[in-house]
Motif scaffolding. Structure first.
Motif, PDB file in Angstrom:
ATOM      1  N   HIS A 198     -10.812   2.773   4.988  1.00  0.00           N
ATOM      2  CA  HIS A 198      -9.652   2.802   5.974  1.00  0.00           C
ATOM      3  C   HIS A 198     -10.057   3.546   7.155  1.00  0.00           C
ATOM      4  O   HIS A 198     -10.233   4.779   7.106  1.00  0.00           O
ATOM      5  N   PRO A 211      -2.071  -3.616   6.108  1.00  0.00           N
ATOM      6  CA  PRO A 211      -1.424  -3.564   7.369  1.00  0.00           C
ATOM      7  C   PRO A 211      -0.197  -2.855   7.395  1.00  0.00           C
ATOM      8  O   PRO A 211       0.701  -3.127   6.438  1.00  0.00           O
ATOM      9  N   GLY A 212       0.208  -2.213   8.554  1.00  0.00           N
ATOM     10  CA  GLY A 212       1.617  -1.549   8.399  1.00  0.00           C
ATOM     11  C   GLY A 212       1.990  -2.110   9.854  1.00  0.00           C
ATOM     12  O   GLY A 212       3.010  -2.758  10.034  1.00  0.00           O
ATOM     13  N   ARG A 213       1.827  -1.117  10.804  1.00  0.00           N
ATOM     14  CA  ARG A 213       1.971  -1.504  12.214  1.00  0.00           C
ATOM     15  C   ARG A 213       2.074  -3.075  12.574  1.00  0.00           C
ATOM     16  O   ARG A 213       2.968  -3.380  13.047  1.00  0.00           O
ATOM     17  N   ARG A 256     -12.544   5.137  -2.013  1.00  0.00           N
ATOM     18  CA  ARG A 256     -12.408   5.006  -0.613  1.00  0.00           C
ATOM     19  C   ARG A 256     -13.703   5.732  -0.019  1.00  0.00           C
ATOM     20  O   ARG A 256     -13.839   6.888  -0.168  1.00  0.00           O
ATOM     21  N   MET A 260       9.420   8.147  10.226  1.00  0.00           N
ATOM     22  CA  MET A 260       8.904   9.266  10.610  1.00  0.00           C
ATOM     23  C   MET A 260      10.001  10.179  10.962  1.00  0.00           C
ATOM     24  O   MET A 260       9.874  11.406  11.700  1.00  0.00           O
ATOM     25  N   SER A 314      -5.826   3.897  12.781  1.00  0.00           N
ATOM     26  CA  SER A 314      -4.575   3.131  12.919  1.00  0.00           C
ATOM     27  C   SER A 314      -4.675   2.730  14.387  1.00  0.00           C
ATOM     28  O   SER A 314      -5.017   3.515  15.392  1.00  0.00           O
ATOM     29  N   SER A 344      -2.873   4.723  -2.389  1.00  0.00           N
ATOM     30  CA  SER A 344      -3.830   5.246  -1.390  1.00  0.00           C
ATOM     31  C   SER A 344      -3.486   6.809  -1.385  1.00  0.00           C
ATOM     32  O   SER A 344      -2.366   7.247  -1.650  1.00  0.00           O
ATOM     33  N   ASP A 396       0.827  -1.129  -0.051  1.00  0.00           N
ATOM     34  CA  ASP A 396      -0.216   0.006   0.070  1.00  0.00           C
ATOM     35  C   ASP A 396       0.812   1.079   0.057  1.00  0.00           C
ATOM     36  O   ASP A 396       1.770   1.355   0.804  1.00  0.00           O
ATOM     37  N   GLY A 441      -5.978  -0.613   6.694  1.00  0.00           N
ATOM     38  CA  GLY A 441      -4.899  -1.054   7.609  1.00  0.00           C
ATOM     39  C   GLY A 441      -5.566  -0.805   8.934  1.00  0.00           C
ATOM     40  O   GLY A 441      -6.527  -0.924   9.113  1.00  0.00           O
ATOM     41  N   GLY A 442      -4.781  -0.580   9.975  1.00  0.00           N
ATOM     42  CA  GLY A 442      -5.075  -0.169  11.350  1.00  0.00           C
ATOM     43  C   GLY A 442      -5.055  -1.091  12.295  1.00  0.00           C
ATOM     44  O   GLY A 442      -5.249  -0.701  13.559  1.00  0.00           O
TER      45      GLY A 442
END
Ligand code: LLP
Length: 424
Positions: A209, A284-286, A158, A385, A212, A111, A88, A248-249
């Motif tokens: 979405h 998903p990321g985290r 979205r 970040m 998160s 996205s 993503d 995600g989230g």
């Protein structure tokens, strides 16, 4: 490992005697070689998380589009590409990284509310799986650009289901009406009708979405029910979709709390989608990388004042923004010898901001100058970040697998910091 069986990420970080290890690599020894601050990731833990989710979703056709913004290091992306992951992305930069790491274009979803014309063109030329379109302006521009190129852009709209998701910080809530994200549910049908008539658009999916660090399946279910109603309405109008992107989230454990398990998520979602003939996409990321990373920092000074004890470290808010920006909690522990007096302290960085801290009023074992501290659960939204604020070169990153430690990003140098400046 079967469905419902959660790995504990035990392979990632553990103690051997007094020493903290990542897999089979002694972290103090790693620091001898690479210095501090240092991000360290467990490749095995990343792949385990991917495998868990992949397995949990196996009853339905699915695509795990890993959210590159969480951690876009090429070593991390390669580890996931090897498992069959998609991506993503939210920028041309992330597209470039994902492709460079070997993630096939047809597994990439794009996205974001602010895609530019050149970014759209690059993604069309690559041949991505789909664009998650967030406004009518974006839809029309995308159609034009695709049409000029003689192709049709695969699109999901979205939608914004106006779901309140109980994320720990307001900045990570995206599913309620008053955010910049998505197309209001009430307007979705109309925009789908328009999309179906545009020459450069191929309507293929629907996307949602809701935020998160979500720890319960319920908000996903609330959003899903609305989205499936929309899918049905569209089918009645002859607009057939072939995928559903749930975003995600998925949340992880930062304090003692349990993260959401892949199986709890899958058990809630799958019964509603399995008869629909839609491919399920998740972003998903985290969930994939969060617990697989830590930041090692060296204690520079201990200082007392105003009734407080400050542990001053060589990592600051430019290296790890989450504590300062989201009041994010990250466990802090000594890398080496333990059993010291427990004290209450603020763990703070060297940056000239009161908001520059890694932990506030935290009970920790009292370190001495020179000691190493591990800041846990920073694999997601840690390095990605980071900045060079206060002209601080960004940390190195190391990817560990078994007893092998691979430097996957060298430490930035002071020369790097001025390299782009021209006209002097
Ligand atoms: N898909 C979309 C459209 C997103 O906006 C995001 C995250 C994701 C997927 C991945 O979400 P995840 O699975 O990682 O929760 N910097 C914040 C988190 C910002 C999330 C932004 N969007 C933090 O450090 O908590």
């Amino acid at each position: 490992m079967g469905p419902g069986v959660l790995s504990t990420n035990s392979a990632a970080f553990h103690r051997q005697g007094d020493d903290l290890f990542c897999e089979d690599v002694d972290l103090a020894a790693l620091v001898e070689q690479h210095g501090t601050p240092l991000y360290v990731y467990s490749r095995t833990a990343i792949q385990e998380r991917y495998r868990e989710l992949d397995w949990a979703l196996s009853p339905v056709p699915h695509l795990i589009a890993y959210s590159v913004k969480a951690n876009g290091n090429l070593g991390v992306l390669r580890a996931l590409a090897e498992m069959g992951a998609g991506a993503d992305i939210v920028s041309g930069g992330e597209l470039h990284r994902a492709l460079l790491a070997g993630i096939p274009a047809e597994r990439i979803v794009f996205s974001g509310v602010g895609k530019t014309a050149p970014e759209m063109a690059a993604a069309l030329d690559a041949g991505i799986h789909g664009f998650n379109v967030e406004s009518e302006g974006e839809l029309r521009l995308l159609s034009e650009i695709a049409h000029q190129r003689g192709v049709r852009a695969p699109v999901a709209l979205r939608v914004n289901p106006d779901v309140q998701s109980p994320t720990p910080h307001a900045y990570t809530r995206t599913g309620h009406a008053a955010t910049k994200f998505g197309i209001p549910m009430a307007r979705a049908l109309e925009l789908y009708r328009e999309a179906a008539t545009l020459p450069g658009i191929h309507v293929r999916g629907v996307d949602v979405h809701i935020g998160s660090q979500i720890l319960q399946p319920d908000p996903y279910l609330l959003a899903l029910v609305q989205v499936l109603e929309l899918v049905e309405q569209l089918a009645h109008e002859g607009i057939g979709l072939d995928y559903l992107d749930l975003g995600g989230g998925l949340g992880i454990a930062y304090t003692g709390e349990e993260g959401i398990s892949a199986s709890a998520f899958a058990d809630a979602i799958i019964p509603h989608v399995e008869s629909k003939g839609l491919q399920l996409v998740v972003e998903p990321g985290r969930y994939i990388v969060g617990a697989a990373g830590l930041l090692i920092t060296r204690v520079l000074y201990i200082k007392e004042g105003g009734g407080k004890r400050f542990v001053i470290t060589d990592a600051g808010m430019n290296d790890l923004l989450r504590p300062s920006h989201y009041e994010g909690y990250h466990r802090v522990e000594l890398v080496g010898r333990r059993g010291r007096e427990r004290v209450l302290a603020d763990v703070v960085g060297p940056i000239c901001e009161t908001g520059d801290f890694l932990a506030l009023d935290r009970e920790i074992e009292l370190p001495e100058p020179g000691d190493l501290l591990a800041i846990h659960t920073v694999g997601a939204y840690g390095f990605s970040m980071s900045s060079t604020y206060n002209q601080r070169p960004r940390p190195a990153e190391v990817l560990v697998e078994d007893d092998k430690a691979m430097l996957v990003r060298r430490r930035e140098t002071i020369e790097d910091l001025v390299a782009g400046e021209v006209g002097l």
